[in-house]
Write an enzyme that holds these catalytic residues in place. Sequence first.
Site, short mmCIF file in Angstrom:
data_model
loop_
_atom_site.label_atom_id
_atom_site.label_comp_id
_atom_site.label_asym_id
_atom_site.label_seq_id
_atom_site.Cartn_x
_atom_site.Cartn_y
_atom_site.Cartn_z
N ARG A 153 -4.94 8.34 3.61
CA ARG A 153 -3.77 7.73 3.70
C ARG A 153 -3.05 8.43 2.51
NH1 ARG A 153 -5.93 1.50 3.62
NH2 ARG A 153 -6.63 1.53 5.97
N ARG A 247 2.34 -3.06 3.47
CA ARG A 247 1.70 -1.81 3.28
C ARG A 247 2.20 -0.74 4.05
NH1 ARG A 247 -4.91 -2.54 3.04
NH2 ARG A 247 -4.60 -2.64 5.29
N ARG A 258 -5.56 -6.77 12.44
CA ARG A 258 -5.98 -6.80 10.97
C ARG A 258 -5.87 -8.20 10.57
NH1 ARG A 258 -7.84 -2.93 7.49
NH2 ARG A 258 -7.54 -0.89 8.31
#
Length: 308
Positions: A153, A247, A258
């Site tokens: 990421r 995020r 999630r």
Amino acid sequence: MLLRRFCFSTSKSYMNPFLPSSRSTNPLANSRSYPIFSSNFKTLRLGFHRTKSISSQGFVSVYSTNSTMDDPRGPEVVPIPHPDTSGRAGVFRALEASLGCTFSSQPIVPNPNPLIVVISGPSGVGKDAVIKRLTEVRENLHFVVTATSRAKRPGEVDGKDYFFVSKEEFVRMIEKNELLEYALVYGDYKGIPKQQIRDYMAKGCDIVLRVDIQGAATLRRILRNSAVFVFLVAESEEALVKRLIGRKTETVEALLMRVASAREELRHLKEFDYVVVNKEGDLEGSVKLLESIIDAEKAKVQQRRAII
């Protein structure tokens, strides 16, 4: 008849052994046994510490433990200077002489064993931030970098945040039994290298492992009670969902998955040893609580002992 008279005479002599009698006899006097009763305990020379007096010079006389039962000279008197009239070293040496031994300088309690701390919790609770700060403020603490097959990421560093490897490389590590545990999470592998743990535990370092709920369950089966399991949570479900949205690392479909997983993972809280609420804006408080948990574990009489 003679035998009966002898028994009667013997029982009469020992009817009350605590009453002094000049005519009482001991039929075993010729044996090598010590007398069972005595009206004068000093003859036994037990070697007890008995304070006799304090002299005008500030000395205390005591009986030494070195005296023996068969020493005809009696207990040895060893002078011990009073703390008010002599230095600490003088009193210390006199006490050693009186006891007939030296005081050990070895630690009364050995150094605590290296500790393995497993930190887990739903996605978005701030595990990475808490662990990063914990390793900054705590000495002799090593965070084990997890191997993963997922892509990096933005801002992540290979070898610091994760060891990023291909799926083929990860499978090779599994086949060589190089991982303490591993799992397939959201289509990607994650696992903990064994050798890294061994190397740092050999140096006396405590170990921190970051795993998901599935990984924590696997480690509990492997390590049992030899490790400490800490569950990290947000202050509320609402706060957790907002963190996941903030995020901006997942698609809408991945975000939905999630959130659903996080709600299910919260049900595993009771399987852990400790829970730490990582409130928004109170990172230091969470880290201090984790440090307190580690300190408490290291102060236990029965230490955890992990063998990898």
